[in-house]
Write a protein that holds these residues in place. Sequence first.
Motif, PDB file in Angstrom:
ATOM      1  N   SER A   1      16.757  -8.131  19.558  1.00  0.00           N
ATOM      2  CA  SER A   1      16.909  -7.890  18.126  1.00  0.00           C
ATOM      3  C   SER A   1      16.005  -6.737  17.680  1.00  0.00           C
ATOM      4  N   ARG A   2      16.569  -5.549  17.633  1.00  0.00           N
ATOM      5  CA  ARG A   2      15.792  -4.367  17.236  1.00  0.00           C
ATOM      6  C   ARG A   2      15.272  -4.498  15.802  1.00  0.00           C
ATOM      7  N   ILE A   3      16.047  -5.075  14.905  1.00  0.00           N
ATOM      8  CA  ILE A   3      15.604  -5.185  13.503  1.00  0.00           C
ATOM      9  C   ILE A   3      14.362  -6.068  13.399  1.00  0.00           C
ATOM     10  N   VAL A   4      14.321  -7.173  14.122  1.00  0.00           N
ATOM     11  CA  VAL A   4      13.148  -8.058  14.091  1.00  0.00           C
ATOM     12  C   VAL A   4      11.936  -7.327  14.663  1.00  0.00           C
ATOM     13  N   VAL A   5      12.119  -6.617  15.764  1.00  0.00           N
ATOM     14  CA  VAL A   5      11.017  -5.849  16.361  1.00  0.00           C
ATOM     15  C   VAL A   5      10.514  -4.803  15.373  1.00  0.00           C
ATOM     16  N   ASP A   6      11.439  -4.057  14.767  1.00  0.00           N
ATOM     17  CA  ASP A   6      11.033  -3.007  13.821  1.00  0.00           C
ATOM     18  C   ASP A   6      10.337  -3.585  12.588  1.00  0.00           C
ATOM     19  N   GLN A   7      10.787  -4.733  12.124  1.00  0.00           N
ATOM     20  CA  GLN A   7      10.141  -5.361  10.966  1.00  0.00           C
ATOM     21  C   GLN A   7       8.760  -5.888  11.336  1.00  0.00           C
ATOM     22  N   LEU A   8       8.616  -6.517  12.487  1.00  0.00           N
ATOM     23  CA  LEU A   8       7.313  -7.045  12.886  1.00  0.00           C
ATOM     24  C   LEU A   8       6.324  -5.931  13.219  1.00  0.00           C
ATOM     25  N   ALA A   9       6.839  -4.781  13.649  1.00  0.00           N
ATOM     26  CA  ALA A   9       5.977  -3.629  13.938  1.00  0.00           C
ATOM     27  C   ALA A   9       5.648  -2.841  12.678  1.00  0.00           C
ATOM     28  N   GLY A  10       6.254  -3.216  11.544  1.00  0.00           N
ATOM     29  CA  GLY A  10       5.980  -2.529  10.281  1.00  0.00           C
ATOM     30  C   GLY A  10       6.775  -1.252  10.076  1.00  0.00           C
ATOM     31  N   ARG A  11       7.772  -0.994  10.935  1.00  0.00           N
ATOM     32  CA  ARG A  11       8.578   0.224  10.798  1.00  0.00           C
ATOM     33  C   ARG A  11       9.686   0.063   9.768  1.00  0.00           C
ATOM     34  N   HIS A  12      10.089  -1.172   9.488  1.00  0.00           N
ATOM     35  CA  HIS A  12      11.119  -1.452   8.488  1.00  0.00           C
ATOM     36  C   HIS A  12      10.639  -2.572   7.573  1.00  0.00           C
ATOM     37  N   ALA A  13      11.003  -2.465   6.312  1.00  0.00           N
ATOM     38  CA  ALA A  13      10.665  -3.500   5.328  1.00  0.00           C
ATOM     39  C   ALA A  13      11.572  -4.712   5.536  1.00  0.00           C
ATOM     40  N   VAL A  14      11.082  -5.868   5.134  1.00  0.00           N
ATOM     41  CA  VAL A  14      11.875  -7.096   5.173  1.00  0.00           C
ATOM     42  C   VAL A  14      12.436  -7.291   3.774  1.00  0.00           C
ATOM     43  N   ARG A  15      13.670  -6.869   3.583  1.00  0.00           N
ATOM     44  CA  ARG A  15      14.278  -6.908   2.247  1.00  0.00           C
ATOM     45  C   ARG A  15      14.971  -8.241   1.952  1.00  0.00           C
ATOM     46  N   ALA A  16      15.515  -8.875   2.957  1.00  0.00           N
ATOM     47  CA  ALA A  16      16.240 -10.135   2.751  1.00  0.00           C
ATOM     48  C   ALA A  16      15.250 -11.246   2.423  1.00  0.00           C
ATOM     49  N   ALA A  17      15.420 -11.852   1.266  1.00  0.00           N
ATOM     50  CA  ALA A  17      14.488 -12.885   0.804  1.00  0.00           C
ATOM     51  C   ALA A  17      14.386 -14.046   1.798  1.00  0.00           C
ATOM     52  N   VAL A  18      15.490 -14.409   2.446  1.00  0.00           N
ATOM     53  CA  VAL A  18      15.482 -15.533   3.373  1.00  0.00           C
ATOM     54  C   VAL A  18      14.653 -15.228   4.622  1.00  0.00           C
ATOM     55  N   LEU A  19      14.485 -13.938   4.969  1.00  0.00           N
ATOM     56  CA  LEU A  19      13.709 -13.570   6.148  1.00  0.00           C
ATOM     57  C   LEU A  19      12.218 -13.433   5.869  1.00  0.00           C
ATOM     58  N   GLN A  20      11.847 -13.252   4.620  1.00  0.00           N
ATOM     59  CA  GLN A  20      10.442 -13.012   4.301  1.00  0.00           C
ATOM     60  C   GLN A  20       9.507 -14.134   4.741  1.00  0.00           C
ATOM     61  N   PRO A  21       9.814 -15.418   4.501  1.00  0.00           N
ATOM     62  CA  PRO A  21       8.905 -16.464   4.987  1.00  0.00           C
ATOM     63  C   PRO A  21       8.863 -16.540   6.517  1.00  0.00           C
TER      64      PRO A  21
END
Length: 149
Positions: free
Chosen positions: A77-97
Amino acid sequence: MMTLLLLQVDGTPGTMPRGIAGLGIVVRSATGAVLAWSCERAPAMSNNEAEYQAVIAGLMFVIRHYPGSRVRCLTDSRIVVDQLAGRHAVRAAVLQPLHMRAQELVRQHGRVTFLAIPRELNRLADALAWEALDGRDWLACAVNRHHAM
């Protein structure tokens, strides 16, 4: 020197109706030898939720069974990796927690890095994720025997 572990994870929300995801966790040595594996279930409606749940379950597994090790978490999951590395914001409210929980576990464990890998290199974690949903007895029995060792 801390031991390096490779943590492969995969999550699948399965087929309709969704709500419960299958999670696959594989712990390997730095040379690639399989040390442990697990298949679990967690609530998830989407692929991204399932992937985050797999990361969380994998980190919890490593914290419990391999404290103090360095961890390279591998997922397709590239999106999860990019979000956890701080390269992409977590915009989906359900994913933020889920994102916050994963970050909390990273801080708790210490040194964790994330790497996106091709799906074909994540086949065992994928099979375990589907096993958690489908309940094919042969793989579940192997997992239970491995944990009993």
